[in-house]
Structures are given as C-alpha cells and as structure tokens.
Design a protein around this motif. Structure first.
Motif, PDB file in Angstrom:
ATOM      1  N   ARG A  48       0.820  -1.219   0.000  1.00 35.61           N
ATOM      2  CA  ARG A  48       0.000   0.000   0.000  1.00 35.61           C
ATOM      3  C   ARG A  48       0.851   1.267   0.000  1.00 35.61           C
ATOM      4  NH1 ARG A  48      -2.279  -3.964   2.912  1.00 35.61           N
ATOM      5  NH2 ARG A  48      -4.508  -4.393   2.665  1.00 35.61           N
ATOM      6  N   GLN A  49       1.986   1.174   0.696  1.00 30.65           N
ATOM      7  CA  GLN A  49       2.852   2.355   0.764  1.00 30.65           C
ATOM      8  C   GLN A  49       3.326   2.753  -0.632  1.00 30.65           C
ATOM      9  OE1 GLN A  49       3.293   3.664   3.955  1.00 30.65           O
ATOM     10  NE2 GLN A  49       4.003   5.457   2.802  1.00 30.65           N
ATOM     11  N   ALA A  50       3.648   1.749  -1.434  1.00 34.15           N
ATOM     12  CA  ALA A  50       4.110   2.027  -2.802  1.00 34.15           C
ATOM     13  C   ALA A  50       2.979   2.637  -3.630  1.00 34.15           C
ATOM     14  CB  ALA A  50       4.606   0.740  -3.456  1.00 34.15           C
ATOM     15  N   LEU A  51       1.765   2.113  -3.453  1.00 35.84           N
ATOM     16  CA  LEU A  51       0.621   2.696  -4.175  1.00 35.84           C
ATOM     17  C   LEU A  51       0.440   4.153  -3.781  1.00 35.84           C
ATOM     18  CD1 LEU A  51      -2.081  -0.148  -3.844  1.00 35.84           C
ATOM     19  CD2 LEU A  51      -0.646   0.353  -5.815  1.00 35.84           C
ATOM     20  N   SER A  52       0.542   4.388  -2.475  1.00 36.70           N
ATOM     21  CA  SER A  52       0.341   5.738  -1.960  1.00 36.70           C
ATOM     22  C   SER A  52       1.373   6.715  -2.524  1.00 36.70           C
ATOM     23  CB  SER A  52       0.417   5.703  -0.426  1.00 36.70           C
ATOM     24  OG  SER A  52       0.628   6.978   0.088  1.00 36.70           O
ATOM     25  N   GLU A  53       2.615   6.303  -2.500  1.00 37.07           N
ATOM     26  CA  GLU A  53       3.688   7.236  -2.882  1.00 37.07           C
ATOM     27  C   GLU A  53       3.907   7.296  -4.396  1.00 37.07           C
ATOM     28  OE1 GLU A  53       7.007   5.951  -0.564  1.00 37.07           O
ATOM     29  OE2 GLU A  53       6.096   6.630   1.322  1.00 37.07           O
ATOM     30  N   ASP A  54       3.958   6.119  -5.021  1.00 37.88           N
ATOM     31  CA  ASP A  54       4.301   6.102  -6.447  1.00 37.88           C
ATOM     32  C   ASP A  54       3.149   6.582  -7.322  1.00 37.88           C
ATOM     33  OD1 ASP A  54       6.600   5.034  -5.504  1.00 37.88           O
ATOM     34  OD2 ASP A  54       6.195   2.974  -6.138  1.00 37.88           O
ATOM     35  N   VAL A  55       1.943   6.176  -6.972  1.00 36.96           N
ATOM     36  CA  VAL A  55       0.801   6.530  -7.823  1.00 36.96           C
ATOM     37  C   VAL A  55       0.178   7.856  -7.373  1.00 36.96           C
ATOM     38  CG1 VAL A  55      -1.461   5.802  -8.683  1.00 36.96           C
ATOM     39  CG2 VAL A  55       0.329   4.085  -8.274  1.00 36.96           C
ATOM     40  N   TYR A  56       0.009   8.015  -6.074  1.00 33.86           N
ATOM     41  CA  TYR A  56      -0.776   9.166  -5.595  1.00 33.86           C
ATOM     42  C   TYR A  56       0.038  10.235  -4.867  1.00 33.86           C
ATOM     43  CZ  TYR A  56      -4.838   6.574  -7.066  1.00 33.86           C
ATOM     44  OH  TYR A  56      -5.753   5.908  -7.835  1.00 33.86           O
ATOM     45  N   LYS A  57       1.341  10.103  -4.867  1.00 29.08           N
ATOM     46  CA  LYS A  57       2.223  11.115  -4.268  1.00 29.08           C
ATOM     47  C   LYS A  57       1.768  11.508  -2.854  1.00 29.08           C
ATOM     48  CE  LYS A  57       4.097  11.547  -8.381  1.00 29.08           C
ATOM     49  NZ  LYS A  57       5.323  10.793  -8.662  1.00 29.08           N
ATOM     50  N   GLY A  58       1.273  10.559  -2.122  1.00 26.45           N
ATOM     51  CA  GLY A  58       0.878  10.815  -0.742  1.00 26.45           C
ATOM     52  C   GLY A  58      -0.498  11.424  -0.566  1.00 26.45           C
ATOM     53  N   THR A  59      -1.228  11.654  -1.663  1.00 31.11           N
ATOM     54  CA  THR A  59      -2.573  12.218  -1.516  1.00 31.11           C
ATOM     55  C   THR A  59      -3.583  11.134  -1.114  1.00 31.11           C
ATOM     56  OG1 THR A  59      -2.936  11.982  -3.886  1.00 31.11           O
ATOM     57  CG2 THR A  59      -2.228  14.139  -3.107  1.00 31.11           C
ATOM     58  N   TYR A  60      -3.173   9.891  -1.161  1.00 30.28           N
ATOM     59  CA  TYR A  60      -3.897   8.787  -0.516  1.00 30.28           C
ATOM     60  C   TYR A  60      -2.909   8.127   0.429  1.00 30.28           C
ATOM     61  CZ  TYR A  60      -7.826   8.978  -3.754  1.00 30.28           C
ATOM     62  OH  TYR A  60      -8.926   9.365  -4.455  1.00 30.28           O
ATOM     63  N   THR A  61      -3.402   7.642   1.546  1.00 29.85           N
ATOM     64  CA  THR A  61      -2.513   6.978   2.497  1.00 29.85           C
ATOM     65  C   THR A  61      -2.916   5.508   2.619  1.00 29.85           C
ATOM     66  OG1 THR A  61      -3.962   7.717   4.283  1.00 29.85           O
ATOM     67  CG2 THR A  61      -2.030   9.069   3.833  1.00 29.85           C
ATOM     68  N   PRO A  62      -1.974   4.640   3.033  1.00 34.16           N
ATOM     69  CA  PRO A  62      -2.292   3.219   3.150  1.00 34.16           C
ATOM     70  C   PRO A  62      -3.466   2.985   4.104  1.00 34.16           C
ATOM     71  CG  PRO A  62       0.065   3.545   3.298  1.00 34.16           C
ATOM     72  CD  PRO A  62      -0.556   4.909   3.339  1.00 34.16           C
ATOM     73  N   LEU A  63      -4.324   2.060   3.748  1.00 32.70           N
ATOM     74  CA  LEU A  63      -5.489   1.742   4.584  1.00 32.70           C
ATOM     75  C   LEU A  63      -5.412   0.273   4.983  1.00 32.70           C
ATOM     76  CD1 LEU A  63      -8.274   2.588   5.751  1.00 32.70           C
ATOM     77  CD2 LEU A  63      -9.281   1.937   3.559  1.00 32.70           C
ATOM     78  N   TYR A  64      -5.343   0.025   6.277  1.00 32.09           N
ATOM     79  CA  TYR A  64      -5.192  -1.339   6.777  1.00 32.09           C
ATOM     80  C   TYR A  64      -6.448  -1.811   7.485  1.00 32.09           C
ATOM     81  CZ  TYR A  64      -0.266  -0.500   5.771  1.00 32.09           C
ATOM     82  OH  TYR A  64       0.934  -0.205   5.140  1.00 32.09           O
ATOM     83  N   SER A  65      -7.556  -1.141   7.248  1.00 32.27           N
ATOM     84  CA  SER A  65      -8.803  -1.573   7.867  1.00 32.27           C
ATOM     85  C   SER A  65      -9.965  -1.189   6.975  1.00 32.27           C
ATOM     86  CB  SER A  65      -8.953  -0.946   9.251  1.00 32.27           C
ATOM     87  OG  SER A  65     -10.121  -1.456   9.856  1.00 32.27           O
ATOM     88  N   TYR A  66     -11.150  -1.329   7.512  1.00 27.17           N
ATOM     89  CA  TYR A  66     -12.360  -1.018   6.750  1.00 27.17           C
ATOM     90  C   TYR A  66     -12.900   0.342   7.139  1.00 27.17           C
ATOM     91  CZ  TYR A  66     -11.596  -5.807   5.757  1.00 27.17           C
ATOM     92  OH  TYR A  66     -10.986  -6.958   5.337  1.00 27.17           O
ATOM     93  N   VAL A  67     -12.563   0.764   8.361  1.00 29.96           N
ATOM     94  CA  VAL A  67     -12.954   2.089   8.844  1.00 29.96           C
ATOM     95  C   VAL A  67     -11.724   2.985   8.729  1.00 29.96           C
ATOM     96  CG1 VAL A  67     -13.790   3.427  10.803  1.00 29.96           C
ATOM     97  CG2 VAL A  67     -14.619   1.091  10.435  1.00 29.96           C
ATOM     98  N   PRO A  68     -11.817   4.096   8.002  1.00 26.18           N
ATOM     99  CA  PRO A  68     -10.627   4.933   7.826  1.00 26.18           C
ATOM    100  C   PRO A  68     -10.176   5.606   9.121  1.00 26.18           C
ATOM    101  CG  PRO A  68     -12.543   5.949   6.812  1.00 26.18           C
ATOM    102  CD  PRO A  68     -12.977   4.604   7.287  1.00 26.18           C
TER     103      PRO A  68
END
Lengths: 357, 543
Positions: B327-347
C-alpha cells in the motif's frame, strides 16, 4: 486597345432583374427548413444509438429500480417514433427538454451561454480580419518573394494546426511559462462578480463591462480574451490571408489593373486601391462557412481556456453523458449555422447580383 | 479624397483607437491576472474548486459540490465542531433519546433565517417531511430510512420517531446531506425549489448567506449575522467560490495568487508540485474516501459457484493477495501521498478505527511479504500460479486508476504466485456488471454519507449489502446490528473494533487506500480546517 472605361465595363455588375432578389431569398429560406429538419432527425437518431439518455447519464449511479422509474417517467421506454414525434413537436415550440444531470431547461442553457460563444466568435473574427487581410495584401504585394513564401507557410501552419494544440501551446507559453496572460476564464473573479451585479446583463462581457463604467473591468475582459481569440482566430486568419492574396493577385492580372499599371500607377497603390476591394468580396461568403468552423472550434477553445460558452457546456454535458443537453446544443448550433449561411447568401447576393443565377 | 480613402482612414483610426484603448485598459487592470482584495475583518477570500453543483435544494442533490454549498448556508440540528468527526448540537440546544424510538431535540430560542422568517420546530418538521415526500432519486432521502415521523409539539421542540430504536447514527444523520433545515415559507413542500428562488428568498440560516449566485461559475457568500449555531461567526468578510472545469487551471490560479484557496480536486502531481512552491501552503487532513478491491465469493478462484469450489482455498487466495499488496508504494508512487495506506475497513480519524490488516498480513508492519503469501497458498493446497481476473474502471475513480491497478497487478505477480488478467470497463457498464456476478474481483471506492464507522460497515457487510458479493457472516451481522443501537459508547466502540477484526480475517474486501483531504492556500491565509467531518467550512478562513 482597351481603355480604362472598357476595363470598368468588364467588372460592372449585371443589372438585377426585378423580383430576382426576393425569389432568391425565398428559395434560400425554404431550403433552410428541410436542412434543419434533416439535422434534427440525424442528431436525434445518433443520440439514441447508445440507448436511452437516462441510462447514459445516470446508469451506474442509480439503483436499477430507480433508473427504470426515471426512464419510464421521461418516456424513453416508449416507441422511438413516438419519442421522435414529441421531440420534433418540442423543437417547433422552442422546447428542447430538460438536461438530465441538473434538470435545467436546455433552452435556458442555450440562452445563458450563447452570448459567451458569440463574444468569442466575434473576437476571433477580429483577429482573423486584423491578421488575415493586411498580411494577405502584403503577401500579394511581395508575391513570389521570401516574404510571400513565409506568409504562405505561416497561413498553412495557421489553418493546419489543430485548434486544441494551438490553444495548449499558447497557454503553455503565455500563461504557464511566461505567466503574462490568464490561462482560463472570461474575466477575473472580482470583475465577474461586478458584472454579475449589473442590472440587465447582456452576457457579452465587453458590453457589460463598458456599461459598468469601469476601465479596469473592460481591460480585464479584453485581457482574458487575448489567448482564446488568438487560438480560435488564427485558423480563420490563415484562410483569409490565402484568399486575399489569391484574389488580389488575380485582380492584378485583370485588364483594368493592367491599364492602370500602363498609366504609371505604382504597385503598392495598385494593390491597396485597385485590387483591394474586389478581393474582399469572396470573404463575405467565406465568413458564412467560417461560422461553422468557429462554432466547432469554440468547443475546443472554450474547453481549453474554460471560456464558459456553449462549446464549453457541450463538452461538460458530453463528459456527463447528458445526451438531452448534447442533442439540444448540437441542434441549436446546426440551426445557427444554417441561418447564418442564409444571411451570408443574402448579403452576397446584395453585393454581387450574379450569385442569384 | 475618395470614398475608399475615407473608409480606410476611419477603419484605421477605429482599429488604432481600439488597440490603444485595449492596451491602456489592460494596463489599468494590472495585467488582468491579479486580484485585489477588499478589506474588512479577516478579508475577502476567493476559493477555487473543481466540484460541481447540481442543486442547492437539499432534497434534490447528494454530491460533494452541492453539499459544500449547503454546509455554508443551511443550519443543522447537529454538526461537528472544527477538528473533530463527532457531532454535537448546532442550532439545537440539546438532543437525546427520550424513549428507544423517540429522539427529542430542543431548539435554541430566537432562531431566524436571514430573510427574517422565524426558524421554529415547524421548519424542522417541514424539512424532513419534504425530504421523505419528494424522495428525489438524486437526493439523500435514503439516509432517512429509519425515520417514521416527525412532530413539532411546540415552537422549540422536535420529536423524531424512529423505526429502529436507539439509532446511534441518528445524530450523524442530522448533520448529513439529509439534515439541512430549510425555510417552509420559501421552499416547496412537495417538489424541488429552484436555486434562483432559494437565493431570491434569502432562505439561509447557516454561517453564510449567498450574495450572488451563478451556478458552477461563481458564488459569493457573506457572513450571516443571524446565525446562532455552535460553530460561531465567520472570521472573514466574504468568500467567493470560483468553479473550474480543469484542475490544472485551478493549480495555475492558486500558484499565481489569483485565488486564495484551492480545495478539491488537485491532482497528485499538482499537489506535489505546489508543495515546493513558497507562495502557497499545502494543508491536509484525513479523508473519508476509501479505495478497495471487492471479492465475489461465488465467482473468484475457488468461489462457491465455480467448478473447483473450495472455501479454504478461496480464503488462501485472498490472504496471499493481502500479503503481497504494498500500500505504501501505491500511496507514494501513484498518488504522491494524496492517498494513504489503509489497513482496515474504517478509515483513520473516525472513532473506532483500527488497523487489523497490518498485523494479520504481510510482514506484520504494513509491508508485503512473499514468503507469507507462499505459505498461505501452500497450506491450503493451492497450485500456483493462480490466475486472477481483476477488473477496474478508468472513468469514475479518477485518471490514476489505470496506474493504480497496473501497480497492483505488478505487486501480485511478483514472485510468480499469481497471473493477473487486468481488464477495464466503462462505468455505466461496470456498475451493472459488478452486481451481476460478472467480475470475480474488482475495484470500488466509497465516499461516506456521514462521519461514523457504521457508514463503512453496514453498507458493506450486512446481509443485504450493496456489494452483493455473497459474503455472509452471521457473527459480523449480529455485531453490526448491535453497534447500531448500543447506547454505551465504549461498548459500541468495542463492537466496531470486533467487526473490523472479523472481516479482516474473512477478507470480504481488500482495503487499499484512504483519501487525504488536501487544500492549498496562499501563504497569508490561515484557518483551513480539514478534519474527520469531511466538511470544508469557509468560516474559519482568514488572512
């Protein structure tokens, strides 16, 4: 020997026949009806190719039951011929239906945003005249020299470059890189607010800004118009340049010009006095064709510069798949083009009676 | 002088005059790019957005752009204070369950709308009754599914009778898009009221009134001196909102100082670029949007309706996928930190949010773990590579979905455990297909209706959930029902945490990312508050 009087007789218009003009206008007027009718029919059918407009706009956003209810309420589950008959009836009453995404009457959208597009088209025409005619005369005056070659290449580039590309380049250079011209909008926020408060707005910002009586507002409006007008006007300017050059050179070869040349009239004076006016007549006809080009070009230019006119709205409704709105706007553009061509035909007939035959 | 000369001369003079005037006027305008700002307490601010309004009648729209307007101009019985997701009385003096199915609200004394009309319990009853009566397909009336009736026994008392008792989401619903209170003397009881009529009627009771209104172009707001709610008075003299179609124009204008605030929705690269610009400040906060993969329990590999149906193998596939996702790679590489990793169902940011997937999958700290994925598949006897048919959509969840799912494919295929067939479908078709068992696993995103953990649990994991993915866990469903009516806050939070834990083990969906709210403001602008309420209020903004 051909005298100057003989030469004048060559270009003297044929005397109009009594009733010829009215007959011509009537025929042109009658021809508009089937043209518009066919256009409306084609647009209606094309919009139905992908299914009903409600599903196109709201499919995937509403639960299936609500979607079906909306389709039924809007009558899109009825036979196509019934829908068509109702639509045609509505168009004749000036009712183009309501947009699906925001429920507004399409006619209101047309009226509200049409003035913005008209304003942009006029600016573009000014650019086209201001660049195309003098440069066309210059190219004719310097024919077969390097200036002529350069101008002809520039003209070809002007009308061969896609409008959206030209718009993007202008925006990147003057707004992003140099930061000297605004990238979007028809005026600054405070000017728009001031215009919004004006009683009886025309929707044509330049007129409204002048009525507002504030020099800064007028300047702001003109400043915002520079890039969109250039992007849209350069194409037509290229066409005007080529047309003026060709016609002036053609006229320069006519007998009365040869005669004037023989009398010792200089080349510059020949171009600017003798060949100039006749060369402009075909431009009147070309303007009619350019109206369609300007309106279609406005979709791209308005989108690039967020010039909120009909073209911009068409693009927004296309993105939202609101085919009722798209249908209304396309039909309106088609009608405007048909009517404009009619007016141009009439004007051309008034200028040169030979076109009536 | 010939006629031609005269005409040419006039035209020349006119053109020269026009050009001269244009240059002079343009000079007067200061280049047209700058915006002067007026004086006054807190200053006049210009906010830019790419959101769109459909209607400002609360019964007719249920979207971010329209609700952003409603938030500023309509009063709510309950609302969240700046900096929190939890709600408290706003124009209400108090509100509580007076019986399991009766929620009684007492209004503050002397409330009025900006047009001078009294704001009484009759207006409150009218507001909710019309929501239910109009029930516009584009409106939020579905949020009032638990509302049986509303009574107004006196001018300051409102009694909501609910179908299910002790509804712990009710206060949140009163602060949601279904909750704006409207003026019964201006709004129609049984049909939508036009934006023009609302503005002309000055039917506003929130922190602002609308001073001028041109839909999706320009709206100007002035502070409402009659607002007596809990959020307090505006700290600025006026706010003008400018609507953009293109985020790059929004970026140019905020970077150039033509607007003071850009809120929704700059692209990740634009935010990244602006964060390096000294002329602006980037403000962020938790976002309510989540992005996730849905598993269809019938049609995914080893799903119940497949020839090789095997629940244990099916679970192992889901677990191995969860082990491999970075998720960290998705957050940083794709979204430049405008999305953060989500490890649950409730943000994160909402009461009750935990992170069970961080412990259960991958390396136990949020990073992927190939060995753990291999072990999960081996233990269940799954032969590798497993073919996954993964569907995503490119026109509904932003232009980066393609990059996001290309990265997901790459992550899942690394190590050779999976072969991913990635496919994209246009939204209109996608939305139909996903509930018709067409896609074994697919992308979805979610924006909350209100800021409560329940809104991330009930719609997804209850028996008749909107995913229609055939997930059915009776223990989870009992807990969902229990938390909805649990009056003890600690006990309710415990239930919510337990649900997240159970679903994390079942992996009915695979959470990937949580949105971040991002506003970019001029360096002289303060007061931008982005919190778990997911409401952007203009009132605290000032220069």
């Amino acid at each position: 020997m051909v005298t100057a009087v003989d030469a004048a007789a060559v270009v003297k218009p044929v005397a109009p026949q009594r009733g010829g003009l009215w007959r011509y206008i009537l025929i042109r007027l009658v021809l508009i009806i089937p043209t518009v009718f066919i256009l409306v029919t084609v647009v209606f059918l094309l919009m139905r190719v992908t299914g009903d407009p409600i599903t196109a706009a709201l499919g995937g956003k509403l639960p299936p039951a609500q979607l079906a209810e909306r389709i039924h309420e809007a009558g899109y589950d009825r036979p196509l011929i019934v829908q068509y008959a109702e639509y045609i009836g509505g168009v004749f009453r000036g009712d183009f239906g309501n947009t699906i995404t925001d429920g507004r009457p399409v006619v209101t959208i047309l009226l509200q945003y049409g003035s913005a597009t008209l304003e942009l088209a006029l600016y573009a025409l000014i650019v086209a005249f201001a660049l195309g005619i003098p440069l066309g005369l210059l190219a004719a005056y310097r024919r077969d020299r390097w200036q002529d070659a350069a101008l002809r290449i520039a003209a070809i580039l002007g009308y061969a470059t896609p409008i959206f590309f030209l718009g993007m380049v202008l925006k990147l250079v003057f707004s992003v890189a140099l930061g000297v011209l605004p990238a979007s909008g028809r005026a600054g926020t405070r000017t728009e607010l001031a215009l919004q408060s004006l009683d009886g707005q025309t929707g044509i910002y330049l007129i409204d800004a002048i009525r507002l009586g504030r020099a800064d507002a007028v300047g702001d409006v003109l400043w915002h118009a520079v890039l969109p007008a250039l992007a849209l006007g350069i194409l037509t300017a290229g066409i005007f340049l080529r047309l003026v050059r060709t016609n002036v050179i053609g006229t320069l070869g006519s007998q009365y010009v040869t005669s004037a040349r023989a009398r010792g009239v200089g080349e510059y004076r020949l171009v600017t006095k003798h060949a100039y006016r006749p060369a402009l007549i075909p431009i009147v006809t070309v303007i009619g064709l350019q109206i369609a080009v300007l309106l279609s070009g406005a979709v791209l230019t308005e989108t690039t510069f967020e010039w909120k006119g009909i073209g911009f709205m068409l693009s927004e409704y296309l993105k939202a798949r609101d085919f009722v709105a798209v249908q209304g706007i396309v039909v309106m553009i088609a009608v405007v083009v048909a009517v404009t061509n009619f007016i141009v035909d009439v004007v051309a007939a008034l200028i040169d009676p030979r076109v009536r035959y | 002088m010939s006629l031609v000369h005269i005409r040419r001369g006039r035209v020349g003079i006119a053109v020269a005059a026009l050009a001269g005037t244009a240059v002079m006027l343009a000079a007067c305008s200061g280049g047209g790019g700058g915006e002067s700002t007026g004086g006054g307490a807190g200053g006049d601010l210009i906010v830019g957005t790419t959101d769109k309004i459909t209607f400002i009648d609360p019964a007719g729209s249920y979207d971010n752009g329209s609700f952003a307007v409603m938030n500023q101009v309509y009063p709510f019985l309950f609302n969240s204070q700046y900096g929190t997701a939890d709600v408290t009385p706003d124009i209400a003096e108090s509100g509580e369950f007076t019986s399991p199915t009766e929620f009684t609200v007492t209004l503050k004394d002397g409330l009025t709308f900006a047009n001078g009309h009294k704001l009484t319990s009759s207006d409150v009853k009218f507001s909710f009754d019309r929501q239910l009566k109009i029930a516009d397909p584009n409106g939020p009336s579905s949020l009032l599914g638990n509302l049986a009736s509303v009574e107004a026994p006196d001018d300051t008392t409102v009694v909501f009778t609910l179908k299910n008792g002790n509804d712990q989401t009710w206060e949140q619903i009163l602060s949601s898009p279904a909750g704006p209170i409207v003026d019964e003397e201006v709004f129609s009881a049984d049909s939508l009221t036009s934006d023009d009529d609302i503005v002309a009627g000055n039917a506003f009771g929130g922190q602002y009134v609308i001073d001028s209104y041109k839909i999706n172009e320009l709206i100007s707001y002035k502070p409402n001196p009659d607002y007596k709610g809990a959020l307090g008075a505006a700290e600025n003299s006026s706010v003008t909102v400018k609507y953009y179609a293109d985020a790059s124009n929004l970026k140019l204008d905020v970077a150039g100082g033509n607007i003071d605030v850009a809120f929704r929705s700059l692209s990740a690269t634009d935010v990244d670029d602006l964060s390096k610009n000294d002329a602006v400040k980037v403000v962020d906060g938790p976002g309510g949007e989540i992005r996730y993969i849905v598993f269809n329990f019938d049609t995914m590999p080893f799903g119940a309706a497949t020839p090789e149906a095997d629940p244990a193998k099916s679970l192992a596939v889901r677990q191995a996928m969860a082990d491999l996702i970075d998720r960290q790679a998705l957050s940083e590489d794709v979204y430049k930190g405008t999305y953060t990793p989500l490890y649950s169902y409730v943000p994160q940011g909402l009461t009750g949010a935990t992170e069970p997937l961080k412990d259960l999958y991958g390396d136990g700290a949020g990073a992927p773990d190939l060995d753990k994925a291999k072990a999960a598949l081996e233990a269940a006897g799954v032969s590798t590579p497993v073919t996954l048919n993964l569907q995503y959509n490119g026109d509904h969840y932003g232009p980066s979905s393609g990059d996001e799912y290309a990265a997901v494919k790459s992550q899942l295929e690394e190590g050779g455990l999976f072969t991913v067939n990635l496919a994209q479908t246009e939204w209109v078709q996608y939305a139909k297909d996903r509930t018709a068992d067409v896609y074994p696993m697919y992308q979805l995103g979610w924006f909350p209706d209100y800021s409560d953990a329940d809104n991330y649990l009930t719609p997804f994991f209850s028996a008749d959930n909107f995913l229609v993915n055939h997930y059915d866990n009776s223990e989870v469903q009992e807990l969902i029902t229990a938390q909805a009516s649990e009056t003890d806050a600690a006990a309710r939070q415990s239930d919510i945490e337990k649900i997240q834990e159970l679903v994390a083990k079942d992996l009915s969906t695979l959470p990937l990312l949580q949105g971040t709210q991002v506003a970019v403001v001029g360096k002289d602008v303060d007061g931008a508050v982005l919190d778990g309420s997911f409401k952007f209020r203009y009132a605290p903004l000032h220069k």
